[in-house]
Design an enzyme around this catalytic site. Structure first.
Site: not given
Ligand code: 6GU
Length: 262
Positions: A89, A116, A158, A173
């Site tokens: 993150p 963590e 993809r 897209d």
């Protein structure tokens, strides 16, 4: 493309056997190698984590098993080297642009962590020899990087040549560079023309390609204004025609003079 994933939960990646990505693997377009991190531990408990230096909550993944695991993967093809993607993150945002960049690589290695995160010396060690990117899939915290890897492999997979049935499918897209750059795609419809009293917009049945293209662009602008207004303010004014500007004004996003093309 070859993709290696080292994880304490290789079973998390079963979805990669299904649908588009599963088909790509069957066709040999994508080769996925899953590795159990604990296979590179040497203690009876197969320990991969320890308490953080400096104190604090949670546990940190030990560098030893990661180093041996990554070395093991690198040894699969000593003449080549993967691009290493460390899901966290705290990473740089994963975007369609980054997906396209990764789709052009022959070999990717993902290192999803639990707890963590991984002892930072692992990234320092391989960062000196390989391209190592710490990447986040969004501003929220997952329990581990495995789901982030599923997201990234699907977005990348993809884009590989021959994976999508229709070669043009990836071209328009949302977020793909091109004619609808940075606009969300509008609504779509299929048969029947009327369902539970809801009708398909008449223009889509008209066969008038010019009017259809204009309608789609209007809907893209409307949806972007509603769901992602920050994308509209970042639009290149040089790419907006008179009709775009009038609609944006109606939607409360006037294109100001200072943003206009010179
Ligand atoms: Cl890549 N990992 C984790 N654990 N949480 C995340 C993430 C990654 N991206 C967003 N949240």
């Amino acid at each position: 493309m070859r993709v290696d994933v080292i994880s304490i939960f290789p079973e998390y990646f079963a979805p990669l056997e299904v649908s588009l990505i599963g088909k790509a693997r069957e066709r040999g377009i994508l080769e996925v190698h899953l590795h159990q991190l604990r296979d590179w531990t040497h203690d009876v408990h197969r320990t991969v984590d320890d308490t953080p230096y400096g104190g604090g909550p949670g546990m940190v993944m030990k560098p030893g098993p990661w180093g041996e695991a990554v070395d093991g993967v690198l040894a699969a093809d000593p003449a080549s080297a993967p691009r290493v993607i460390v899901p966290t993150p705290s990473g740089t945002p994963f975007t369609q642009k980054l997906a396209m960049e990764y789709a052009a690589e022959p070999w990717l290695l993902f290192t999803p962590a639990r707890y963590e995160g991984i002892d930072s010396r692992v990234m320092a060690e391989y960062g000196a020899r390989l391209r190592v990117d710490e990447v986040s899939i969004g501003d929220y915290v997952l329990a581990g990087g495995e789901v982030a890897v599923l997201v990234m492999v699907e977005a990348i997979g993809r884009l590989l040549p021959g994976v999508l049935g229709n070669a043009c499918s990836a071209v328009d897209d949302s977020f793909a560079p091109g004619s609808m750059e940075n606009l969300l795609e509008g609504p779509v419809y299929t048969k029947p023309p009327e369902w539970r009293g809801h009708e398909v917009p008449e223009v889509l049945l008209s066969g008038h390609h010019g009017r259809i293209a204009r309608w789609r662009r209007d809907e893209a602008l409307r949806r972007t204004a509603k769901n992602r207004p920050e994308l509209l303010t970042a639009l290149d004014p040089a790419r907006l025609d008179k009709h775009d500007r009038r609609l944006l004004e109606e939607l409360g996003f006037p294109v100001s003079g200072e943003n206009m093309a010179h």
